[in-house]
Design a protein around this motif. Structure first.
Motif, PDB file in Angstrom:
ATOM      1  N   TYR A  69      85.623  87.012  54.113  1.00  0.00           N
ATOM      2  CA  TYR A  69      84.923  86.729  55.038  1.00  0.00           C
ATOM      3  C   TYR A  69      84.063  87.456  55.969  1.00  0.00           C
ATOM      4  O   TYR A  69      84.292  89.054  55.496  1.00  0.00           O
ATOM      5  N   TYR A 113      82.660  83.973  63.347  1.00  0.00           N
ATOM      6  CA  TYR A 113      82.875  84.664  62.046  1.00  0.00           C
ATOM      7  C   TYR A 113      82.838  83.935  61.090  1.00  0.00           C
ATOM      8  O   TYR A 113      82.336  82.663  61.237  1.00  0.00           O
ATOM      9  N   SER A 116      96.154  80.341  63.244  1.00  0.00           N
ATOM     10  CA  SER A 116      94.537  80.935  62.792  1.00  0.00           C
ATOM     11  C   SER A 116      94.682  82.292  61.696  1.00  0.00           C
ATOM     12  O   SER A 116      93.782  83.545  62.887  1.00  0.00           O
ATOM     13  N   TYR A 117      94.406  82.494  61.023  1.00  0.00           N
ATOM     14  CA  TYR A 117      94.765  83.883  60.250  1.00  0.00           C
ATOM     15  C   TYR A 117      93.440  84.621  59.652  1.00  0.00           C
ATOM     16  O   TYR A 117      93.290  85.322  59.817  1.00  0.00           O
ATOM     17  N   ASP A 118      92.794  83.438  59.988  1.00  0.00           N
ATOM     18  CA  ASP A 118      91.506  84.283  59.626  1.00  0.00           C
ATOM     19  C   ASP A 118      90.483  84.796  60.927  1.00  0.00           C
ATOM     20  O   ASP A 118      89.638  85.672  60.297  1.00  0.00           O
ATOM     21  N   LYS A 119      91.399  84.171  62.108  1.00  0.00           N
ATOM     22  CA  LYS A 119      90.568  84.968  63.553  1.00  0.00           C
ATOM     23  C   LYS A 119      91.143  86.594  63.300  1.00  0.00           C
ATOM     24  O   LYS A 119      92.342  86.603  62.957  1.00  0.00           O
ATOM     25  N   VAL A 120      90.760  87.770  63.638  1.00  0.00           N
ATOM     26  CA  VAL A 120      91.720  88.648  64.143  1.00  0.00           C
ATOM     27  C   VAL A 120      90.787  88.923  65.337  1.00  0.00           C
ATOM     28  O   VAL A 120      89.469  89.452  65.599  1.00  0.00           O
ATOM     29  N   ILE A 121      92.105  89.618  65.773  1.00  0.00           N
ATOM     30  CA  ILE A 121      91.515  90.390  67.741  1.00  0.00           C
ATOM     31  C   ILE A 121      92.052  90.963  67.910  1.00  0.00           C
ATOM     32  O   ILE A 121      93.117  91.696  67.594  1.00  0.00           O
ATOM     33  N   PHE A 122      91.284  92.212  68.707  1.00  0.00           N
ATOM     34  CA  PHE A 122      91.507  93.427  69.020  1.00  0.00           C
ATOM     35  C   PHE A 122      92.547  93.448  70.709  1.00  0.00           C
ATOM     36  O   PHE A 122      91.591  92.254  70.723  1.00  0.00           O
ATOM     37  N   GLY A 123      92.582  93.907  71.042  1.00  0.00           N
ATOM     38  CA  GLY A 123      93.242  94.891  71.759  1.00  0.00           C
ATOM     39  C   GLY A 123      92.167  95.758  72.652  1.00  0.00           C
ATOM     40  O   GLY A 123      91.692  96.029  72.143  1.00  0.00           O
ATOM     41  N   GLU A 132      85.884  84.148  70.114  1.00  0.00           N
ATOM     42  CA  GLU A 132      86.213  84.331  71.521  1.00  0.00           C
ATOM     43  C   GLU A 132      85.214  83.988  72.677  1.00  0.00           C
ATOM     44  O   GLU A 132      85.293  83.507  73.504  1.00  0.00           O
ATOM     45  N   LEU A 162      87.446  95.474  71.272  1.00  0.00           N
ATOM     46  CA  LEU A 162      86.679  94.519  70.274  1.00  0.00           C
ATOM     47  C   LEU A 162      86.947  93.222  70.903  1.00  0.00           C
ATOM     48  O   LEU A 162      87.730  92.081  70.547  1.00  0.00           O
ATOM     49  N   LEU A 186      98.398  98.549  57.777  1.00  0.00           N
ATOM     50  CA  LEU A 186      99.067  96.854  58.465  1.00  0.00           C
ATOM     51  C   LEU A 186     100.096  96.470  57.605  1.00  0.00           C
ATOM     52  O   LEU A 186     100.629  97.498  57.294  1.00  0.00           O
ATOM     53  N   TYR A 192      81.963  91.327  66.344  1.00  0.00           N
ATOM     54  CA  TYR A 192      82.003  91.804  67.182  1.00  0.00           C
ATOM     55  C   TYR A 192      81.495  92.462  67.949  1.00  0.00           C
ATOM     56  O   TYR A 192      80.195  92.712  67.607  1.00  0.00           O
ATOM     57  N   ASN A 222     101.196  86.350  61.352  1.00  0.00           N
ATOM     58  CA  ASN A 222     101.093  86.268  60.122  1.00  0.00           C
ATOM     59  C   ASN A 222     101.206  87.993  60.231  1.00  0.00           C
ATOM     60  O   ASN A 222     101.872  88.721  59.250  1.00  0.00           O
ATOM     61  N   ASN A 223     100.359  88.935  60.774  1.00  0.00           N
ATOM     62  CA  ASN A 223     100.415  90.270  60.491  1.00  0.00           C
ATOM     63  C   ASN A 223      99.438  91.547  61.746  1.00  0.00           C
ATOM     64  O   ASN A 223      99.004  90.909  62.245  1.00  0.00           O
ATOM     65  N   ARG A 267      86.465  91.201  55.691  1.00  0.00           N
ATOM     66  CA  ARG A 267      86.995  91.709  54.423  1.00  0.00           C
ATOM     67  C   ARG A 267      87.375  90.704  53.014  1.00  0.00           C
ATOM     68  O   ARG A 267      86.555  89.601  53.024  1.00  0.00           O
ATOM     69  N   LEU A 280      85.597  89.012  69.742  1.00  0.00           N
ATOM     70  CA  LEU A 280      84.752  88.519  68.783  1.00  0.00           C
ATOM     71  C   LEU A 280      84.251  86.826  68.674  1.00  0.00           C
ATOM     72  O   LEU A 280      84.474  86.198  69.989  1.00  0.00           O
ATOM     73  N   PRO A 307      98.081  83.647  55.270  1.00  0.00           N
ATOM     74  CA  PRO A 307      98.396  85.107  55.620  1.00  0.00           C
ATOM     75  C   PRO A 307      98.647  85.819  54.720  1.00  0.00           C
ATOM     76  O   PRO A 307      98.541  86.970  55.301  1.00  0.00           O
ATOM     77  N   TYR A 347      82.757  89.023  59.729  1.00  0.00           N
ATOM     78  CA  TYR A 347      83.193  88.951  61.593  1.00  0.00           C
ATOM     79  C   TYR A 347      82.366  89.371  62.231  1.00  0.00           C
ATOM     80  O   TYR A 347      81.283  90.427  62.224  1.00  0.00           O
ATOM     81  N   ARG A 356     103.664  93.294  57.837  1.00  0.00           N
ATOM     82  CA  ARG A 356     103.408  91.926  58.042  1.00  0.00           C
ATOM     83  C   ARG A 356     104.566  91.294  59.082  1.00  0.00           C
ATOM     84  O   ARG A 356     105.561  92.549  59.346  1.00  0.00           O
ATOM     85  N   GLN A 388      97.658  94.655  62.767  1.00  0.00           N
ATOM     86  CA  GLN A 388      96.970  95.980  62.135  1.00  0.00           C
ATOM     87  C   GLN A 388      96.652  97.531  63.297  1.00  0.00           C
ATOM     88  O   GLN A 388      96.593  96.975  64.464  1.00  0.00           O
ATOM     89  N   TYR A 397      96.381  88.565  53.811  1.00  0.00           N
ATOM     90  CA  TYR A 397      95.553  88.879  54.038  1.00  0.00           C
ATOM     91  C   TYR A 397      94.780  90.295  53.878  1.00  0.00           C
ATOM     92  O   TYR A 397      96.152  91.427  53.838  1.00  0.00           O
TER      93      TYR A 397
END
Lengths: 117, 112
Positions: A31, A48, B96-103, A59, A43, B48, A35, B30-31, A94, A45, A100, A33, B50, B33, A103
């Motif tokens: 994987y 990816y 959509s666990y492949d996508k990781v979104i940040f705050g 996004e 950040l 991380l 950002y 799901n997770n 990653r 996205l 899930p 990505y 879960r 981090q 991960y």
């Protein structure tokens, strides 16, 4: 073991110019990505990839294209740069794992600072 | 968007004090981090947790997760000047666990 590297580190473009940012990883990660980071926004996205030859939108994909021809490389292209694309761009990778429960953490590159005038 | 949002946006404490940062998210995950970013650098993974876990520890870090409230907290105990950095939570989603979104992150300043 270099981890995740990004080329170039800095770049200044004029509006309308095009460029490609290169991300390379030597960890055999599936994987990858892209950002962008803007002040106060964390950040976001862009695109990816879950494996060689695959890409997916994140996004904020508009104005960007990507390619993953080789597993270790993930390219981000700007066809016609705009001032709104001035940002710091981060690549991450990653390890593989489907589902899930498998991960893993993302490893980030040092970033590319892009200014569009 | 199922982006996480950190609170507070900025935090300034004295060395030796504890620092607590919170993260809220919108959709089931799901997770979750936590990452750290020193000024001008890339992000580094901290911990991380879960969705079936409620608390996790790593050194001076303690993370809690409350899925009913869709929130998480990061506690840094006995802070040091070297902890000065921005801290981000990141989430995937159940669909959509492949996508990781940040705050947007919390900027922590630890004053010596």
């Amino acid at each position: 073991n270099a981890g995740v590297t990004q080329t170039p580190k800095f770049r200044v473009l004029k509006t309308g110019q095009s460029m490609t940012l290169l991300c390379a990883q030597d960890m055999n990660h599936e994987y990858m990505y892209w950002y962008r980071q803007d002040p106060g926004m964390g950040l976001r996205l862009i695109h990816y990839s879950v494996g060689e030859g695959t890409t997916a939108k994140g996004e904020v994909p508009d104005g960007y294209n990507v390619s993953r021809l080789k597993k270790q490389n993930f390219l981000l292209g700007l066809e016609s740069a705009a001032p709104s694309q001035t940002s710091v761009y981060f690549c991450a990778s990653r390890a593989t794992g489907s589902g899930p429960s498998s991960y893993n953490e993302q490893f980030f590159g040092p970033g590319t600072r892009l200014t569009v005038l | 968007s199922q982006q996480g949002e950190e609170d507070p946006q900025a935090l300034s404490i004295q060395e030796g004090e504890n620092a607590t940062m919170n993260c809220s998210y919108k959709t089931s995950i799901n997770n979750l981090q936590w990452y750290r970013q020193n000024s001008g650098r890339g992000l580094v993974h901290l911990i991380l947790i879960r969705s079936n876990e409620r608390e996790k520890h790593s050194g001076r870090l303690r993370v809690t997760l409350d899925t009913s409230k869709k929130s998480s907290s990061l506690l840094i105990t006995a802070s040091r000047a070297a902890d000065t950095a921005s801290y981000f939570c990141a989430t995937d989603s159940k669909t959509s666990y492949d996508k990781v979104i940040f705050g947007p992150g919390t900027s922590l300043s630890v004053i010596p």
